[in-house]
Every structure is written in structure tokens, then in C-alpha cells.
Design a protein around this motif. Structure first.
Motif, PDB file in Angstrom:
ATOM      1  N   VAL A 109       0.865  -1.226   0.021  1.00 43.27           N
ATOM      2  CA  VAL A 109       0.102   0.013   0.211  1.00 43.27           C
ATOM      3  C   VAL A 109       0.862   1.220   0.062  1.00 43.27           C
ATOM      4  N   PRO A 110       1.154   1.544  -1.276  1.00 40.61           N
ATOM      5  CA  PRO A 110       2.254   2.873  -1.375  1.00 40.61           C
ATOM      6  C   PRO A 110       1.527   4.409  -0.984  1.00 40.61           C
ATOM      7  N   PHE A 111       1.328   4.327   0.121  1.00 39.80           N
ATOM      8  CA  PHE A 111       0.486   5.469   0.693  1.00 39.80           C
ATOM      9  C   PHE A 111       1.076   6.332   1.845  1.00 39.80           C
ATOM     10  N   ASP A 112       1.174   7.553   1.933  1.00 40.66           N
ATOM     11  CA  ASP A 112       1.949   8.263   2.732  1.00 40.66           C
ATOM     12  C   ASP A 112       1.334   9.814   2.980  1.00 40.66           C
ATOM     13  N   ILE A 113       0.188  10.137   2.524  1.00 40.56           N
ATOM     14  CA  ILE A 113      -0.473  11.476   2.757  1.00 40.56           C
ATOM     15  C   ILE A 113      -1.035  11.554   3.843  1.00 40.56           C
ATOM     16  N   ALA A 114      -0.906  10.724   4.711  1.00 39.71           N
ATOM     17  CA  ALA A 114      -1.649  10.963   6.045  1.00 39.71           C
ATOM     18  C   ALA A 114      -0.692  11.115   7.132  1.00 39.71           C
ATOM     19  N   VAL A 115       0.849  11.339   6.894  1.00 36.32           N
ATOM     20  CA  VAL A 115       1.781  11.632   7.924  1.00 36.32           C
ATOM     21  C   VAL A 115       1.817  13.059   8.170  1.00 36.32           C
ATOM     22  N   THR A 116       2.014  13.200   9.630  1.00 37.70           N
ATOM     23  CA  THR A 116       2.136  14.540  10.179  1.00 37.70           C
ATOM     24  C   THR A 116       3.176  15.233  10.106  1.00 37.70           C
TER      25      THR A 116
END
Length: 294
Positions: free
Chosen positions: A18-25
Motif C-alpha cells: 500500500v504505497p500511501f503516505d499522505i496521512a503523515v504529520t
């Protein structure tokens, strides 16, 4: 792991990215995790030296590709990921996921659609049971609060191991404590050791369905620096392997390894560590498949 690429309908265990990281702070980069985990996983061999068994002999295993993601729309991603895992659930396969930031566990659990709230064991430096960051309720610090609120996770069968680090507010852990989550801070883990802590975790989880989530930042950054929110004082890689091995025999319905951010570790060591933990998780899942006779 040099596996064939197949559809979920053809396997017992579906390895997924799951190449997803737009929820990092803060520091992004985990969208590149699945690719580098695959690269480093080519170092994995067939047999686990502690059991002398091969997971590939116990279950049909394949790489089922990446879940679809939207590069900009967070909420659309939750729907896309949920739909992908609903297909895996419909196929009767167990998912083993490489992330991606930790929010992905929420849509994964939505897609698996448990008949009753599942048990959860979380290896992590951070609780991820916060309510919101910067006014946003969906980010990598909130998936398990949302999962409890949505009835996906049974807080009385939820164990967190390795929590540590400075916090922004003394109330950060109130929700988890009040809901009944068993939080084992790193200091308690060090005082008690792997065997004692995992014996308690197994007792809490029991024989009902359980999901496993492993954040790579649970491991000390001296051994896994490639992650977005490192916290010193974590597990050794040897402790991490030992804990995962002690999950064998539980009713595990899926697992993920998240928060590998290759841009912060050009050596590839963090991804190699993550791939090795995924192999250990694969062995646990394969044992479960073999035990249920499927």
C-alpha cells in the motif's frame, strides 16, 4: 520474496503493498516502502531456522500487487484501500501488507469486515489512538481510535507494546486507558522481557480473530533509521523477531508492517529489517492456514 504474481482468488496468503503516505504529520516517504520492501525481500529464503519449516509448503503464497491509491485525496484512498481488501476477504485469503503509513490499517480492517470487533496486537513506539492532529481526524496517529469507534477493534483485546517517547499533552493516552486498551510502555517491556510480555498478550488476545500491526519505528532507530517518526530506546531486531514468533498459534486474520520510509535510509537496512519481520509474520500466517486445514 521472489514469489509469483497472482490474484487473491488463487492464494491462501496475499502479500500486498500500500504505497500511501499522505496521512503523515511530518516526514513523508513511506509511499516508497512497498517497493523497497520488495527489493530487500529477495534476501529471504524458504525456511525459518527456528522451526525448520517453510511457509510456502504450508500455504499458497503470492505477491498480489499494490492496492490502488490516489496521490492527493486522503479520503478517496480510504475507500480504494477498503475495496481492495474486501476483495481479498471475499477470496478467502489472509493479507500480509507492506506499507505505507499507519493509517492504512484502518481501511484494511474496514475491508476485512470482521463479524465482531477483532483483537489487535500493535508493536509500535506510538499509541496512534489520538483523536486528531491539526484538526484532521484521519492521519497516521489516529487509526486505532477510529477503529475502536467504528466497532472494528475490541479495546479489551487490544495490546500495544513498545510505546515510548515525549508527548505533546499528558492526556494523550487517556482514551486508550479508559477504553480498556493494554498499553505496555517500553520501560515495562524492558523490565519484564519478551517471554513474560508475550504470555500476557496471548492471554488477552485469546483464541478469537486477531489482527497484527507492526510499525517499524517500534524498533530502535539505530537498527531501523528509515522511518518518519523515529524514537530512541526501542526494540532490538532480535526482540522483534522473538515477539512475532510467539504469535504462532493465535487466530491471526491478517498482518501489516508499516512506516518504512526508504528516503531516510539509503543503505536499505530498514527495509531489509521490515522484509525480515514480514517473513516472520508470513510464517505465523502460514501456520494458521495449515492449522485450519485450508
Amino acid at each position: 520474496m521472489r514469489l509469483p504474481v497472482m490474484a487473491p482468488e488463487e492464494v491462501d496468503i496475499a502479500i500486498v503493498g500500500v504505497p500511501f503516505d499522505i496521512a503523515v504529520t511530518n516526514r513523508p516517504g513511506t509511499r516508497h516502502g512497498p517497493r523497497e520492501l520488495r527489493n530487500q525481500s529477495s534476501l529471504m529464503r524458504r525456511y525459518n531456522h527456528t522451526t525448520w519449516r517453510s511457509p510456502y509448503d504450508a500455504a499458497r503464497v503470492a505477491d498480489c500487487g499494490d492496492a490502488p491509491v490516489h496521490p492527493l485525496d486522503l479520503m478517496e484512498n480510504l475507500s480504494l484501500i477498503e475495496g481492495f481488501y474486501a476483495r481479498i476477504k471475499s477470496a478467502g485469503a489472509l493479507p500480509l501488507t507492506g506499507g505505507g503509513d499507519h493509517l492504512i490499517t484502518l481501511p484494511i480492517l474496514r475491508g476485512l469486515k470482521p463479524e465482531e470487533p477483532v483483537g489487535l496486537i500493535q508493536f509500535d513506539a506510538h499509541s496512534d489512538t489520538y483523536d486528531e492532529f491539526f484538526g484532521q481526524k484521519y492521519n497516521h496517529g489516529t487509526p486505532f481510535r477510529r477503529g475502536i469507534e467504528e466497532g472494528l477493534i475490541d479495546p479489551k483485546r487490544f495490546v500495544q507494546i513498545g510505546i515510548r517517547g515525549s508527548i505533546g499533552d499528558p492526556r494523550n493516552f487517556d482514551f486508550a486507558r479508559d477504553a480498556g486498551v493494554r498499553t505496555i510502555f517500553m520501560e515495562e517491556f524492558c523490565a519484564r522481557g519478551v517471554d513474560d510480555v508475550m504470555a500476557e498478550a496471548r492471554e488477552i488476545l485469546g483464541d478469537k480473530p486477531t489482527y497484527v500491526t507492526f510499525d517499524i519505528d517500534g524498533i530502535d532507530p539505530s537498527q531501523a533509521p528509515g522511518t518518519g517518526t523515529p524514537e530512541i530506546g526501542g526494540f532490538t531486531t532480535r526482540e522483534a523477531q522473538a515477539m512475532v514468533r510467539k504469535l504462532s498459534g493465535l487466530n491471526v486474520i491478517g498482518a501489516d508492517l508499516v512506516e518504512v520510509a526508504p528516503p531516510f535510509d539509503p543503505s536499505g537496512l530498514t527495509a531489509m529489517t521490515g522484509a525480515t519481520i514480514m517473513f516472520e509474520l508470513l510464517c505465523v500466517l502460514a501456520d494458521h492456514v495449515a492449522a485450519r486445514g485450508t
